[in-house]
Design a protein around this motif. Structure first.
Motif, PDB file in Angstrom:
ATOM      1  N   PHE A 123       0.331   1.047  -5.428  1.00 19.16           N
ATOM      2  CA  PHE A 123      -0.233   2.393  -6.059  1.00 19.16           C
ATOM      3  C   PHE A 123       0.266   2.468  -7.748  1.00 19.16           C
ATOM      4  CE2 PHE A 123      -1.436   5.328  -2.586  1.00 19.16           C
ATOM      5  CZ  PHE A 123      -2.507   4.510  -2.057  1.00 19.16           C
ATOM      6  N   ILE A 150      -8.007   9.162  -3.300  1.00 15.89           N
ATOM      7  CA  ILE A 150      -7.120   9.512  -2.070  1.00 15.89           C
ATOM      8  C   ILE A 150      -7.807  10.675  -1.278  1.00 15.89           C
ATOM      9  CG2 ILE A 150      -4.855  10.749  -1.374  1.00 15.89           C
ATOM     10  CD1 ILE A 150      -3.334   9.142  -3.549  1.00 15.89           C
ATOM     11  N   VAL A 185      -6.342   1.711  -0.808  1.00 14.78           N
ATOM     12  CA  VAL A 185      -5.988   3.152  -0.418  1.00 14.78           C
ATOM     13  C   VAL A 185      -6.390   3.261   1.075  1.00 14.78           C
ATOM     14  CG1 VAL A 185      -6.611   5.467  -0.792  1.00 14.78           C
ATOM     15  CG2 VAL A 185      -6.314   4.054  -2.659  1.00 14.78           C
ATOM     16  N   TYR A 228       0.890   9.059  -8.676  1.00 15.91           N
ATOM     17  CA  TYR A 228      -0.135   9.286  -7.536  1.00 15.91           C
ATOM     18  C   TYR A 228      -1.251  10.372  -8.020  1.00 15.91           C
ATOM     19  CZ  TYR A 228       2.601   6.135  -4.271  1.00 15.91           C
ATOM     20  OH  TYR A 228       3.425   5.155  -4.095  1.00 15.91           O
ATOM     21  N   CYS A 283       3.608   3.124  -0.578  1.00 16.81           N
ATOM     22  CA  CYS A 283       2.121   2.407  -0.968  1.00 16.81           C
ATOM     23  C   CYS A 283       2.760   1.729  -2.295  1.00 16.81           C
ATOM     24  CB  CYS A 283       1.369   3.806  -1.444  1.00 16.81           C
ATOM     25  SG  CYS A 283       1.040   4.814   0.041  1.00 16.81           S
ATOM     26  N   TYR A 315      -3.351   1.606   3.196  1.00 17.24           N
ATOM     27  CA  TYR A 315      -2.078   2.366   3.295  1.00 17.24           C
ATOM     28  C   TYR A 315      -2.187   3.789   4.089  1.00 17.24           C
ATOM     29  CZ  TYR A 315       0.093  -0.534  -0.291  1.00 17.24           C
ATOM     30  OH  TYR A 315       0.834  -1.181  -1.105  1.00 17.24           O
ATOM     31  N   THR A 346      -9.127  -1.010  -5.310  1.00 13.64           N
ATOM     32  CA  THR A 346      -8.126   0.277  -5.162  1.00 13.64           C
ATOM     33  C   THR A 346      -8.324   1.191  -3.762  1.00 13.64           C
ATOM     34  OG1 THR A 346      -8.131   0.384  -7.612  1.00 13.64           O
ATOM     35  CG2 THR A 346      -7.292   2.409  -6.281  1.00 13.64           C
ATOM     36  N   LEU A 387      -4.445   9.068  -8.815  1.00 15.37           N
ATOM     37  CA  LEU A 387      -5.375   8.365  -7.855  1.00 15.37           C
ATOM     38  C   LEU A 387      -5.953   9.508  -6.742  1.00 15.37           C
ATOM     39  CD1 LEU A 387      -3.224   5.165  -6.743  1.00 15.37           C
ATOM     40  CD2 LEU A 387      -5.325   5.195  -7.873  1.00 15.37           C
TER      41      LEU A 387
END
Lengths: 275, 275
Positions: free
Chosen positions: A156, A203, A174, A196, A153, A177, A170, A199
């Motif tokens: 990110f 996610i 997301v 990560y 990714c 990916y 974003t 995020l």
């Protein structure tokens, strides 16, 4: 070769930039008496797209400098550096070196319900195959039918560094990916990059509430506790811990964004050029 | 101090990574007899978010190395390095040094119909104020009522490096960054980063057909022609030009993506570590 360092010596932690502060945060939460020297290699960030040789060279420069600062162990708080340089660091440095990949893999194996584990990380970490290998090792001796799906990714880290953790773009990125991980119906997803966790919300929205997200920071701190405790090098509880933060680029950006990762205010950042 | 180099000596060109190949391409199109040494600092890319001191240190290391390779001039094919290091390079190197900002500003002033000029670039270039200054200088002696709007677009370089030049997320990000420029009704927009020409289509869609997009590559090549011609150092037309490409990271990524920027196949990339 492992040198006997004093229990009052600091723990060394490094990352390509700010992401590793999420690991430093977990270490300080579990070990509030410990002193710490954190290095963010902001002058050469990111490590993710760079070659194994280059990342290894950078990691060795920083590891050697941390040893010169008198650290009692080194935490590689960066998945890409762990993937490319953990063994080289362990061979070169006279103190224990702890990476973030084995702890993350161990937590994933403990968590998975069906063995369908996803890993998201930088291009370098994914290409190294380090997570697939660590997950297989962690699953040895269990009856878990492991099926690993690993996805790079690369956008990110720039999105987190830009602070766009909730932006519609974003969410689109997301979605794209993570699509193969949804298709594979993974039940556990390893956040295989220390950026990560910032995020995590978007996610989690994309993967759904039934998928467990693994952040290796806390599990890595457990390894630090174990390694220091086994060698009787945990700091005594009557000292005054000192926390140093060092950036290879000018400290301004680190000072401004760092507290978001560390979860506490940053008052001072030193500057050091690694060569 | 300027050293008299042979007309058959190569032109030195450098960038933080691959973007400067768009400038090398324009130089080779206008000067097909010239030899060239191109350096992409892929081991430390990007320069955009890094501090002026760090970028200046990197630029001087590369400039000095190019001089050791015998180049007759150095083209700083990176807007961030031009913004932070052009003067330091001109003071330190014994050959002429040409940046990309003055040529871009000159082309924008020549193109603008109402003086409403937009500039998009990295955080470092925008924060330096170099474009605003160069545009003011370029407009001196004209009656153009210059109004400059400068916007940093930190995610464009990672998007181009990832090859997402047409992705819906890219369109959303372009929309967000360019919104203030649309609000200002700029008639001319400077693509102030050598990566941005690869996003030209989506930027043009967003800005509309009446807005002129300025890519400083061709205009910079015009400066190279002028500087070499004034000092009688243009390569003769009977030689065999040699084009060297050098990456500070392992050459693989450069080889794979570089031809997209250069517009011709890349067969060999050398590796050199700058310290």
């Amino acid at each position: 070769m492992t040198r006997a360092a004093s229990p009052t010596a600091p723990i060394g932690v490094f990352d390509s930039g700010l992401g590793g502060l999420t690991v430093a945060r977990a270490v300080l939460r579990q070990l509030p008496n410990e002193s710490l020297v954190y290095v963010g290699d902001s002058a050469r960030v990111p490590y993710g797209p760079k070659s194994p040789d280059t990342v290894r060279r950078y990691a060795l420069q920083i590891g050697e400098w941390l040893v010169e600062q008198g650290v009692k162990c080194v935490v590689v708080a960066c998945n890409t550096a762990t993937a490319h340089a953990l063994e080289a660091l362990q061979a070169a440095l006279p103190v224990p070196v702890i990476g973030v990949i084995t702890p993350g893999a161990r937590a994933a194996v403990r968590t998975t319900t069906h063995g369908a584990v996803g890993v998201i990380a930088t291009s370098g970490t994914i290409a190294s195959g380090a997570y697939v290998k660590a997950l297989r090792v962690a699953a040895q001796g269990t009856d878990i039918p492991l099926a690993v799906q690993a996805v790079a990714c690369p956008l990110f880290v720039p999105l987190v560094e830009e602070g766009w953790v909730e932006h519609p773009a974003t969410r689109l990125i997301v979605q794209q990916y993570l699509a193969p991980l949804r298709a594979q119906a993974v039940d556990t997803l390893v956040l295989g990059c220390t950026h990560y966790p910032l995020l995590r919300d978007v996610i989690a929205d994309e993967m759904g509430a039934t998928v467990a997200l693994i952040d290796s920071a806390e599990e890595t701190a457990v390894d630090v506790v174990r390694v220091l405790s086994e060698s009787n090098r945990l700091a005594p509880d009557h000292g005054t811990p000192v926390h140093r933060f060092v950036s290879s680029d000018a400290p301004h950006h680190f000072l401004v964004l760092g507290s978001r990762f560390l979860g506490r205010p940053l008052n001072h950042v030193e500057h050091h050029v690694f060569t």
